[in-house]
Structures are given as structure tokens and as C-alpha cells.
Design an enzyme around this catalytic site. Sequence first.
Site, mmCIF file in Angstrom:
data_model
loop_
_atom_site.group_PDB
_atom_site.id
_atom_site.type_symbol
_atom_site.label_atom_id
_atom_site.label_comp_id
_atom_site.label_asym_id
_atom_site.label_seq_id
_atom_site.Cartn_x
_atom_site.Cartn_y
_atom_site.Cartn_z
ATOM 1 N N TRP A 133 24.384 28.843 52.112
ATOM 2 C CA TRP A 133 23.913 27.475 51.928
ATOM 3 C C TRP A 133 22.886 27.183 53.033
ATOM 4 O O TRP A 133 23.093 27.511 54.193
ATOM 5 C CB TRP A 133 25.086 26.477 52.023
ATOM 6 C CG TRP A 133 24.572 25.072 51.981
ATOM 7 C CD1 TRP A 133 24.322 24.330 50.882
ATOM 8 C CD2 TRP A 133 24.198 24.263 53.103
ATOM 9 N NE1 TRP A 133 23.798 23.103 51.230
ATOM 10 C CE2 TRP A 133 23.717 23.040 52.598
ATOM 11 C CE3 TRP A 133 24.196 24.461 54.490
ATOM 12 C CZ2 TRP A 133 23.252 22.012 53.421
ATOM 13 C CZ3 TRP A 133 23.737 23.445 55.315
ATOM 14 C CH2 TRP A 133 23.278 22.227 54.772
ATOM 15 N N ASP A 146 19.186 9.667 43.753
ATOM 16 C CA ASP A 146 20.109 10.810 43.891
ATOM 17 C C ASP A 146 21.556 10.337 43.766
ATOM 18 O O ASP A 146 21.843 9.251 43.222
ATOM 19 C CB ASP A 146 19.821 11.521 45.224
ATOM 20 C CG ASP A 146 20.122 13.003 45.189
ATOM 21 O OD1 ASP A 146 21.306 13.352 45.335
ATOM 22 O OD2 ASP A 146 19.193 13.816 45.009
ATOM 23 N N ASP A 147 22.450 11.100 44.304
ATOM 24 C CA ASP A 147 23.892 10.887 44.217
ATOM 25 C C ASP A 147 24.290 9.470 44.670
ATOM 26 O O ASP A 147 23.712 8.933 45.613
ATOM 27 C CB ASP A 147 24.538 11.929 45.150
ATOM 28 C CG ASP A 147 26.019 12.080 44.909
ATOM 29 O OD1 ASP A 147 26.574 11.304 44.122
ATOM 30 O OD2 ASP A 147 26.614 12.988 45.523
ATOM 31 N N ARG A 188 34.237 20.290 48.580
ATOM 32 C CA ARG A 188 33.537 19.001 48.616
ATOM 33 C C ARG A 188 34.358 17.935 47.873
ATOM 34 O O ARG A 188 33.827 17.141 47.107
ATOM 35 C CB ARG A 188 32.139 19.099 48.007
ATOM 36 C CG ARG A 188 31.177 18.092 48.635
ATOM 37 C CD ARG A 188 29.900 17.934 47.850
ATOM 38 N NE ARG A 188 28.965 17.099 48.602
ATOM 39 C CZ ARG A 188 28.030 16.359 48.051
ATOM 40 N NH1 ARG A 188 27.856 16.323 46.754
ATOM 41 N NH2 ARG A 188 27.229 15.642 48.791
ATOM 42 N N LYS A 231 17.928 15.380 37.899
ATOM 43 C CA LYS A 231 18.332 16.431 38.845
ATOM 44 C C LYS A 231 19.771 16.799 38.503
ATOM 45 O O LYS A 231 20.664 15.955 38.566
ATOM 46 C CB LYS A 231 18.234 15.903 40.270
ATOM 47 C CG LYS A 231 18.654 16.907 41.334
ATOM 48 C CD LYS A 231 18.329 16.347 42.715
ATOM 49 C CE LYS A 231 18.879 17.199 43.833
ATOM 50 N NZ LYS A 231 18.637 16.544 45.129
ATOM 51 N N TRP A 232 19.978 18.042 38.106
ATOM 52 C CA TRP A 232 21.274 18.515 37.608
ATOM 53 C C TRP A 232 21.920 19.357 38.712
ATOM 54 O O TRP A 232 21.551 20.496 38.915
ATOM 55 C CB TRP A 232 21.047 19.349 36.349
ATOM 56 C CG TRP A 232 22.260 19.781 35.610
ATOM 57 C CD1 TRP A 232 23.302 20.518 36.088
ATOM 58 C CD2 TRP A 232 22.557 19.521 34.240
ATOM 59 N NE1 TRP A 232 24.220 20.730 35.106
ATOM 60 C CE2 TRP A 232 23.786 20.134 33.945
ATOM 61 C CE3 TRP A 232 21.890 18.841 33.215
ATOM 62 C CZ2 TRP A 232 24.368 20.092 32.688
ATOM 63 C CZ3 TRP A 232 22.465 18.791 31.956
ATOM 64 C CH2 TRP A 232 23.696 19.410 31.703
ATOM 65 N N ASP A 233 22.884 18.772 39.388
ATOM 66 C CA ASP A 233 23.452 19.390 40.584
ATOM 67 C C ASP A 233 24.762 20.112 40.256
ATOM 68 O O ASP A 233 25.362 19.899 39.186
ATOM 69 C CB ASP A 233 23.692 18.271 41.613
ATOM 70 C CG ASP A 233 23.617 18.764 43.044
ATOM 71 O OD1 ASP A 233 23.657 19.986 43.259
ATOM 72 O OD2 ASP A 233 23.525 17.912 43.952
ATOM 73 N N MET A 234 25.246 20.903 41.178
ATOM 74 C CA MET A 234 26.500 21.650 41.006
ATOM 75 C C MET A 234 26.942 22.080 42.401
ATOM 76 O O MET A 234 26.327 22.939 42.996
ATOM 77 C CB MET A 234 26.207 22.865 40.111
ATOM 78 C CG MET A 234 27.382 23.651 39.663
ATOM 79 S SD MET A 234 27.812 24.862 40.920
ATOM 80 C CE MET A 234 28.830 25.954 40.017
ATOM 81 N N ASN A 235 27.971 21.425 42.936
ATOM 82 C CA ASN A 235 28.223 21.534 44.362
ATOM 83 C C ASN A 235 29.480 22.257 44.806
ATOM 84 O O ASN A 235 29.992 21.995 45.886
ATOM 85 C CB ASN A 235 28.203 20.139 44.985
ATOM 86 C CG ASN A 235 26.777 19.658 45.152
ATOM 87 O OD1 ASN A 235 25.981 20.319 45.798
ATOM 88 N ND2 ASN A 235 26.441 18.536 44.543
ATOM 89 N N ASP A 277 18.869 22.988 50.326
ATOM 90 C CA ASP A 277 19.158 21.729 51.009
ATOM 91 C C ASP A 277 18.562 21.722 52.403
ATOM 92 O O ASP A 277 18.496 20.676 53.041
ATOM 93 C CB ASP A 277 20.677 21.534 51.120
ATOM 94 C CG ASP A 277 21.232 20.844 49.887
ATOM 95 O OD1 ASP A 277 20.445 20.321 49.086
ATOM 96 O OD2 ASP A 277 22.463 20.837 49.733
HETATM 97 C C1 DGJ Z 1 23.406 18.662 46.895
HETATM 98 C C2 DGJ Z 1 21.941 18.654 46.635
HETATM 99 O O1 DGJ Z 1 21.375 19.879 46.929
HETATM 100 C C3 DGJ Z 1 21.298 17.525 47.427
HETATM 101 O O2 DGJ Z 1 19.909 17.562 47.265
HETATM 102 C C4 DGJ Z 1 21.880 16.227 46.971
HETATM 103 O O3 DGJ Z 1 21.521 15.971 45.637
HETATM 104 C C5 DGJ Z 1 23.376 16.247 47.133
HETATM 105 N N1 DGJ Z 1 23.976 17.402 46.519
HETATM 106 C C6 DGJ Z 1 23.992 15.002 46.561
HETATM 107 O O4 DGJ Z 1 25.342 15.045 46.555
#
Ligand code: DGJ
Length: 727
Positions: free
Chosen positions: A196, A363-364, A440, A473-477, A545
Site C-alpha cells: 500500500w 469522495d467517501d 478497515r 470512483k469505485w473503491d475496494m479497501n 494513495d
Molecule cells: C481509499 C482510496 O484510495 C482513497 O483515495 C479514498 O477514496 C479512500 N479510500 C476513502 O475511503
Amino acid sequence: MSISYDEARRIFHLRGKDVSYVLGVVRDGYLAHLYYGKKLREYRGSNDLTFIKRDFSPSVEIGDETFSLDSLPQEYPQYGNTDFRKPAYQVKGPDGTTVSDLRYGSHRIYSGKGTLDGLPATHGSDVDTLEITIVDEVLKLQVVLQYAVFTEYNIITRSARFINNGDNTLQILKAASASVDFKDGEYDLLTLPGAWGNERQIERGPIRRGIQSVESLRGASSHQQNPFIALLRKTTTEEQGDVYGFHFVYSGNFEATVEVDQFATTRVNFGIHSFNFNWQLKQGETFQTPEVVMVYSDKGLGDMSRQLHHFYQNHLLRGAYRDKERPILVNNWEATYFDFTEKKILDIAKIGSKLGMELLVLDDGWFGKRNSDKTSLGDWFLNKEKLPHGLTKLAEKINNLDMAFGLWFEPEMISVDSDLYRDHPDWCLHVPERRRSESRNQLVLDFSREDVRLAIVNQMTTILKEVPIKYVKWDMNRHLTEVGSAHFPKEQQQEIAHRHILGVYDVMNRITTEFPDILFESCSGGGGRFDPGMLYYMPQTWTSDNTDAISRLKIQYGTSLVYPIVTMGAHVSVAPNHQVKRHTSLEIRGNVAMSGNLGYELDLTKLTDTEKETIKQQIQTYKEIRPLIQFGDFYRLKSPFEGNETAWMFVDKTKTEAVVFYFQVLAVPAKPLQTLKLAGLNKDAEYKINATKQVFGGDELMYSGLKIPTTLKGDFQTFQWHLIAKM
Ligand code: DGJ
């Protein structure tokens, strides 16, 4: 037709632009690999297969000690009947044994290329396909090896389709998409490992006897290893030499192994990870593997990258934005994190608009009760406390500022603290009676289930229909743990990791098809899912990020090895940088971000007038060079992995315009004079340097080079040249 079959010799010859790939049927139907490399007019066998007796290599035919699969270069190797190297596949029969024997059955050559059921895949018109069906008579198993030759490139793609023609269920334990045997072991292996905030760092080293591999068991392609490997000759550089690249069009668990055997031959094997994989192939069913893109160049890594950039641009990306210049966006994440109000967002948008930005991305934190990362994933409805006038109103106000509106989602996830989880506690991936590990503070939705997928699609569709949204923006954390599904029986639990990815693709397909005018950007904690599978659905990816300009030199350089520049989201953020706390100038942050798909991600309301002026200037410059950056030819000139300097440049197709970026990380005492030799120009053209109005020949710029200004003082320096050919 780029594929020919010599019936008398049973040899297939696949010819791309400057590449040949030759395979043949030998002896009693074994599929052997004969040649892969620079294009041949004809393969007559000057360096043909050698059959000699090898000790401890068992014979295939009793009485003939010279023929063993152990030393035969094979197209789709099997295990258990004389080859002891890593096989391409493994299938368990109804009796529980895993020995199989696939032999040539038939083949089909046609122009064009089919789609791959439920999977992302390359496409196009200048392509021919060879399908070879190999058969195991005992298992009643057929495997169709698919080869697509893209005639304008040195690119061949491969995949395999398993078909159960018997009455019993077969278990696929391993199903590689491609396997290639090379004649020797004199190669370096290049990979793109990372973490990361530190994605796609280039590593290169000699291959050794034994097996070396690159893999992910994280349920995603991952930050940790990109699904790409290349074999290169030890003398191969950026500008010259042989390189064979293998890139997986898939976003889940994968394994790429390189095996150097006792005779110093090398086998490359690429596919879905076989660990914890067991697919029940019932009577009459088929299983399609994802695709591997194989790229060859005899002109070094630079040429390999340019081939992949243009190939992906034309034959992987899709949709309205494929060939469109991408908007310069401002994203509120690093500006506000979860702590924003409508007024704050509008204040940012107002300044952004004045500076020339074209899109505001919220964003989020806009949904459910999302004021931190502990809650609300899965509840895709507005957080009215934060945005009391609604998303539509906000979007309209932003549109009135002449900016488009974009929104963040994380569709694959669920928070324990969410209405969705309270209603459906079994909708996440989980194993009964076991802990549900959080990362997370979230769990992963079980996208192997259609009901779960549809529920998320419905929620998203409602918002995307209601609000004038032009970008998502399609995120996946997080990565996948306790990979089990409440929906499938016990025999199918080892299918879930793959079924989940098929489900992710299904959801992406539904949403992107229903909203063709929205620009989608994929993201996974930055660039944790920067892979060709994602690019099929979403034509750009958030690269990392980590927005620190100096870290980004390596991240973007590494990413450029295989991904088109237009796909690389690159934002200017605040200094000191939030991830590494480094202080760099706005100028260098601008030049690094302008080397990708430019955006801003900082609190614009806190900018000084001088900073605003600099940003305005950057945006103006970027708009001028945007087509060149996003659709030109990219040349890497100096590698951040090799020293203190980085340089790269962009040249347009007609070689009439170029832009060059130079970066120096640390100040050097008694610094030697530096030269930058340009690349990709027309040697016979005269180029004017915009800033200085000097004119130099393309030959001089490439062979003698440009002086690096001696005025660069201090750490983190940068320079940009814009060249226009004089007509
Ligand atoms: C991870 C993304 O990479 C960031 O740019 C941001 O959108 C955060 N998640 C938001 O939770």
C-alpha cells in the site's frame, strides 16, 4: 490470415507484426512448443526438437527411451505421466486420481476473436484466433486452447476452456491460462511488487534452477504483486534486447511461476492460483480461464511498454471515454476526509472552477451515517445530516460552476454497523462458526451470490439515475478472508474466491453498461487493483494513495511499464504530504501529476494567491499537452530505480510535438554536468523549445542530448521542456 497450419508437418505458425509463435503436434498427439520470438518467414526446424535419452526421464512409449514428456517443451503440460515439472492444469477424476493425458483432437482457425464468458478480455477486429482442442479419452475431458494473434502488435493472448463431456463430475484443481517452455534459462525475471502506498516497484534479477513465483492469495490482484512478469535477456535494456511479457487479465488470486529445470530450460505458467481452488465441473459444463496477454519485443522494455499502452488503449479499454481526453478533477478526500459540509465542498468547487478544473469528486463519507470508516458501507443512501439539500442539488450547484460532478462508492463491502448487515448478516463472505476478520472495520460482500449483487446494483442505480453524475470512483479497501459463502454447498466452497471475482465483474458490467456516459475510475486503497481486468470495465485507475511527488516517481515509472499513461490517476496534494510528510514544491508535484491523468486533491480554500496562480498555469499547460500525455508515445529516459534522477517524455504520433519532464531527487555537491538524451523524435525534423525558442534537430536532441540546467538548486528539482517541430 496470421495463423497457418502445415498439415503435412502438423505445425501451427502464428505471426503477429514482428513475432512468430510456433507449435506442433508430435508423436502420438502431444502438443509441443517449437518457437517464440522475432518473426520468421517460415519455420523449417533449423533448431528443432531434440529427442535423446535422459536418465531418470521415463519413456512415454515403451521401448523408446528418447521420448519423455520430462524434456519435451509443451503447450499445456500435464502432470503424472513422465513430466515432473509444474503442469498447466490438474483435474481429479471420479476415481479420485489426478493423472490425465490431453492429446490433440482437432483445431479451428478463424478471423476475429470471441468474448470470454463472464470475464474481461481483449477485443478487436485485426485479430485471428486458433483454437486447439486437446482431449483426455479416459476422463472425457476436452480443453480448448485459445490463441488470439493481434496482427498490428507483437501480441498473442491465450486462455483455456475446459469441457466435461463425461457423465461424472470432474474437479479442476488447477487451470492455467498459458504455459510457455523456453529453450534455455539465461533470463532475468522482472516483476512489479509493492505495498500500500508503494505500488509497482520494479524488481529484476536472474532466474535460478527451481521454481520462482509471483502470486496473490489476497482475493485481489493486490498492491503486493501486480499480475505481470517478464523474462528478459540479461543484456536487455530500455532501448534494446529481447523481452517476453505476460500480463493477466484478471483481478483475483493468481500465480505466475517460472521454473528452470535440470536441463536449464524455462517454463512459464500463468493463471488463477491453484491453492485453495477446486472447481466442480459437472457433466456437460464448461470452465473458462481468464486471458493472459503475451507481449514480445526485441527492442527492449520501452518498446514493450509502448506496445502494451497502445494495445490496451485500443483493445482492452472500452466505452465512451476510451478515446476521450479525461477531465482534470478535484477530489475532496485529502482536503476534508470524512469531515465536510455542503458549503465546504462548494467552496472547493468554486475555486477549482476558477482555476480551470473540470470535475469535482465527492469522495467517501456522503452516505448512511458515514463519519468515519467504522460504519455504513452497504447503505448507499444520502447522509442527510451532512448534505441536507441532497446530492442532486449539490451536483446541480457544481454543474452551475461549469464543473461535472463525481461520486465515490465502495460497492463490494459491508460495515457491521449498517442497515444492510443488520438485515442480512449472512451476505458477507464468511465461514460458519468462525470469526469474521475485519480490515478497515469492514467485511466483504459475498458477490458469488446473485441476490447480493442485485441488491447493490439496485441501490447504486437509484442514485446514478437520480443525480447528474458524470464520474464514479469505485473503491475496494480490504482483502478477502474467511472466503466462504452461505449460498453454496460444501463441495463448492473452494470455488468462492473465483466466483466472487466473477460476481464483481458482473456488477461492474451491469453498472457500466447501464451508465455508458459515466467515467469510471477503479481504486483499491490506491493502486491495489491496477490490473487489466479492471481496465476492461473502467478506463482509469487511482494509481496510489501515496500522493508524494518523490514516491510517485517510482510508482508511476513502475506502473508505466505495462499500463497506459491515460489510465493512471495522478493528483497534486498538499505539502507536507499526508502519507510521507515530505515537503516538495508545487512545481514538482505538478510536473509529476501532469505526467499522468492530472487531478488535485487538497483543500483549495487554503491556497495562497501565488499557489493559485501556479495551479492555474499548470492546468493551462496540461490542457495544451493533454492529448500528447494521454494518447502519445511514452519514453522513459532515466529510471528512479537506478539513481537520483528521473526523466520521461511524451511524443505525439506524428512526431511533431513532445514534452519532456526531468526530476532530480536530492541536491548533489560538485554535481557533474548532466545530459538528457531524448528519444522517439523525428531525427530529420527541427524542434523549437517553447520556453527558450531555441531550435535543434531531432537527431541532435536524441544523439547529443539536452543540457540539464545548472540553475536547479536544492532537493526535489524539476524541469519541463515542450518541443514543437518546425514545419
Ligand atoms: C481509499 C482510496 O484510495 C482513497 O483515495 C479514498 O477514496 C479512500 N479510500 C476513502 O475511503
